[in-house]
Design an enzyme around this catalytic site. Structure first.
Site, PDB file in Angstrom:
ATOM      1  N   ARG A 162      15.960 -61.672 -49.753  1.00 40.49           N
ATOM      2  CA  ARG A 162      14.684 -62.576 -50.402  1.00 40.49           C
ATOM      3  C   ARG A 162      14.971 -63.371 -51.374  1.00 40.49           C
ATOM      4  NH1 ARG A 162      10.084 -58.688 -52.770  1.00 40.49           N
ATOM      5  NH2 ARG A 162      10.345 -59.752 -54.719  1.00 40.49           N
ATOM      6  N   ARG A 188      18.897 -54.977 -51.351  1.00 42.48           N
ATOM      7  CA  ARG A 188      17.450 -55.054 -50.584  1.00 42.48           C
ATOM      8  C   ARG A 188      17.636 -55.963 -49.432  1.00 42.48           C
ATOM      9  NH1 ARG A 188      12.080 -54.892 -53.714  1.00 42.48           N
ATOM     10  NH2 ARG A 188      12.724 -56.720 -54.805  1.00 42.48           N
ATOM     11  N   ARG A 218      13.678 -61.689 -63.550  1.00 41.47           N
ATOM     12  CA  ARG A 218      12.533 -61.004 -63.104  1.00 41.47           C
ATOM     13  C   ARG A 218      12.516 -59.376 -64.031  1.00 41.47           C
ATOM     14  NH1 ARG A 218      13.128 -60.233 -57.198  1.00 41.47           N
ATOM     15  NH2 ARG A 218      11.286 -58.990 -57.023  1.00 41.47           N
ATOM     16  N   ARG A 251       0.328 -56.671 -62.996  1.00 44.03           N
ATOM     17  CA  ARG A 251       1.622 -56.691 -63.597  1.00 44.03           C
ATOM     18  C   ARG A 251       1.592 -57.200 -65.137  1.00 44.03           C
ATOM     19  NH1 ARG A 251       4.644 -57.769 -58.531  1.00 44.03           N
ATOM     20  NH2 ARG A 251       6.865 -57.949 -58.992  1.00 44.03           N
ATOM     21  N   LYS A 280       8.894 -49.139 -55.158  1.00 40.63           N
ATOM     22  CA  LYS A 280       7.361 -48.865 -55.089  1.00 40.63           C
ATOM     23  C   LYS A 280       6.806 -49.183 -53.753  1.00 40.63           C
ATOM     24  CE  LYS A 280       6.368 -52.524 -58.396  1.00 40.63           C
ATOM     25  NZ  LYS A 280       7.812 -53.296 -58.194  1.00 40.63           N
TER      26      LYS A 280
HETATM   27  P1  AMP Z   1       7.057 -58.630 -55.536  1.00 42.60           P
HETATM   28  O1  AMP Z   1       7.232 -58.731 -54.158  1.00 42.60           O
HETATM   29  O2  AMP Z   1       5.948 -57.588 -55.887  1.00 42.60           O
HETATM   30  O3  AMP Z   1       8.498 -58.291 -56.022  1.00 42.60           O
HETATM   31  O4  AMP Z   1       6.564 -59.931 -56.241  1.00 42.60           O
HETATM   32  C1  AMP Z   1       7.491 -61.249 -56.225  1.00 42.60           C
HETATM   33  C2  AMP Z   1       7.015 -62.294 -57.166  1.00 42.60           C
HETATM   34  O5  AMP Z   1       5.710 -62.597 -56.845  1.00 42.60           O
HETATM   35  C3  AMP Z   1       6.963 -61.682 -58.785  1.00 42.60           C
HETATM   36  O6  AMP Z   1       8.507 -61.852 -59.123  1.00 42.60           O
HETATM   37  C4  AMP Z   1       6.138 -62.809 -59.129  1.00 42.60           C
HETATM   38  O7  AMP Z   1       6.666 -63.931 -59.160  1.00 42.60           O
HETATM   39  C5  AMP Z   1       4.856 -62.721 -58.215  1.00 42.60           C
HETATM   40  N1  AMP Z   1       3.909 -61.823 -58.432  1.00 42.60           N
HETATM   41  C6  AMP Z   1       3.767 -60.891 -57.504  1.00 42.60           C
HETATM   42  N2  AMP Z   1       2.847 -59.991 -57.871  1.00 42.60           N
HETATM   43  C7  AMP Z   1       2.124 -60.625 -59.058  1.00 42.60           C
HETATM   44  C8  AMP Z   1       1.211 -60.501 -60.163  1.00 42.60           C
HETATM   45  N3  AMP Z   1       0.441 -59.196 -60.001  1.00 42.60           N
HETATM   46  N4  AMP Z   1       0.989 -61.098 -61.268  1.00 42.60           N
HETATM   47  C9  AMP Z   1       1.888 -62.178 -61.197  1.00 42.60           C
HETATM   48  N5  AMP Z   1       3.005 -62.489 -60.514  1.00 42.60           N
HETATM   49  C10 AMP Z   1       3.179 -61.787 -59.271  1.00 42.60           C
END
Ligand code: AMP
Length: 212
Positions: free
Chosen positions: A159, A127, A170, A88, A13
Site C-alpha cells: 500500500r 504488509r 500515521r 478514529r 485489526k
Molecule cells: P486504514 O486502511 O484503516 O489503515 O486507513 C487508511 C487511511 O484512510 C488512514 O490513514 C486515513 O487517512 C484514512 N481513514 C480511514 N478511516 C478513517 C477514519 N475513520 N477517519 C479518518 N480517516 C480515515
C-alpha cells in the site's frame, strides 16, 4: 452484533475483522477500504480523501461521517457489523454513539488489538495486499507462495501509505487522535483488550472467546 475494532495501524485489526465478519455473518466495514475504492474509481470523495491519506493524515470527520452513515443505512447492516478503522477520533465515536442511541441501539464490543509501537513499523513494512481484498504479512501471515494471493492468485503489492516515510506520520495521528478511544470505550464498559503480538489464529480464538 456490533463491534468496533481498535488498534494501531498495522496491528492486524483488519485481518481479525474479516474473520469475525465471516464467522458471525455480519458485514466488515472498513473506511480505509471504502476510501481506497473511491480513489480507484476516481470519485470526488476519493480525490479529497487521497490528499490526506497520502500525507499519513486522517480524512476530515465531516467526509468520513457522511460516508459511514450512508453505509449504515444499507440492508446488510440490519444484524450488525464489524467496524475496522472507524471511529478514529472522539468526534467520530460520539457521532456513532448518537446515531445508535437515536435508534435505541448500542455497540456490543470495542476490541483493542494491542501491539506495542516497537513492533508497528515492522508490521506495516511487511504488509502485502491483493486487489481481491486479501491481506498478508511477509513474516506473520505469509501467503503460501511468495508474492501471490492464496485466494485469487493475484500479485501482491505494498500500500502507498505503508511506505516508511508515511508510516511514522500515521503512527503520530494514531497516538494523537485514535488512542483516546481506548479510554472512551473503557468508560462505556465495552472495551476488551487482546494481545495482538501472538499468532493471527490465536488472536482470533481469543477474540471469539470474548464475543462468544
Ligand atoms: P486504514 O486502511 O484503516 O489503515 O486507513 C487508511 C487511511 O484512510 C488512514 O490513514 C486515513 O487517512 C484514512 N481513514 C480511514 N478511516 C478513517 C477514519 N475513520 N477517519 C479518518 N480517516 C480515515
Amino acid at each position: 452484533m456490533k463491534i468496533v475494532m481498535l488498534g494501531a495501524p498495522g496491528a492486524g485489526k483488519g485481518t481479525q475483522a474479516k474473520q469475525i465478519a465471516a464467522k458471525y455473518q455480519i458485514p466488515h466495514i472498513s473506511t480505509g477500504d471504502i476510501f481506497r475504492a473511491n480513489i480507484k474509481e476516481g470519485t470526488e470523495l476519493g480525490k479529497k480523501a487521497k490528499e490526506y491519506m497520502d500525507q499519513g493524515q486522517l480524512v476530515p470527520d465531516s467526509l468520513t461521517l457522511d460516508l459511514i452513515m450512508d453505509r449504515f443505512s444499507k440492508d446488510d447492516c440490519a444484524n450488525g457489523y464489524v467496524l475496522d478503522g472507524f471511529p478514529r477520533t472522539i468526534p467520530q465515536a460520539e457521532a456513532l454513539t448518537a446515531a445508535l442511541n437515536a435508534k435505541n441501539d448500542k455497540l456490543d464490543f470495542a476490541i483493542n488489538v494491542d501491539v506495542p509501537d516497537s513492533n508497528i513499523v515492522d508490521r506495516m513494512s511487511g504488509r502485502r495486499m491483493c486487489k481481491c481484498g486479501g491481506t498478508y504479512h511477509v513474516k506473520y501471515n505469509p501467503p503460501k507462495k511468495e508474492g501471490i494471493c492464496d485466494l485469487c492468485g493475484g500479485e501482491l503489492y505494498i500500500r502507498d501509505d505503508d511506505k516508511a516515510e508515511i508510516v511514522a506520520k500515521r503512527l503520530d495521528s494514531y497516538h494523537a487522535q485514535t488512542q483516546p478511544l481506548i479510554d472512551y470505550y473503557d468508560a462505556e464498559g465495552i472495551l476488551k483488550n487482546v494481545d495482538g503480538t501472538v499468532n493471527v489464529d490465536v488472536v482470533f480464538q481469543n477474540i471469539c472467546s470474548i464475543i462468544g
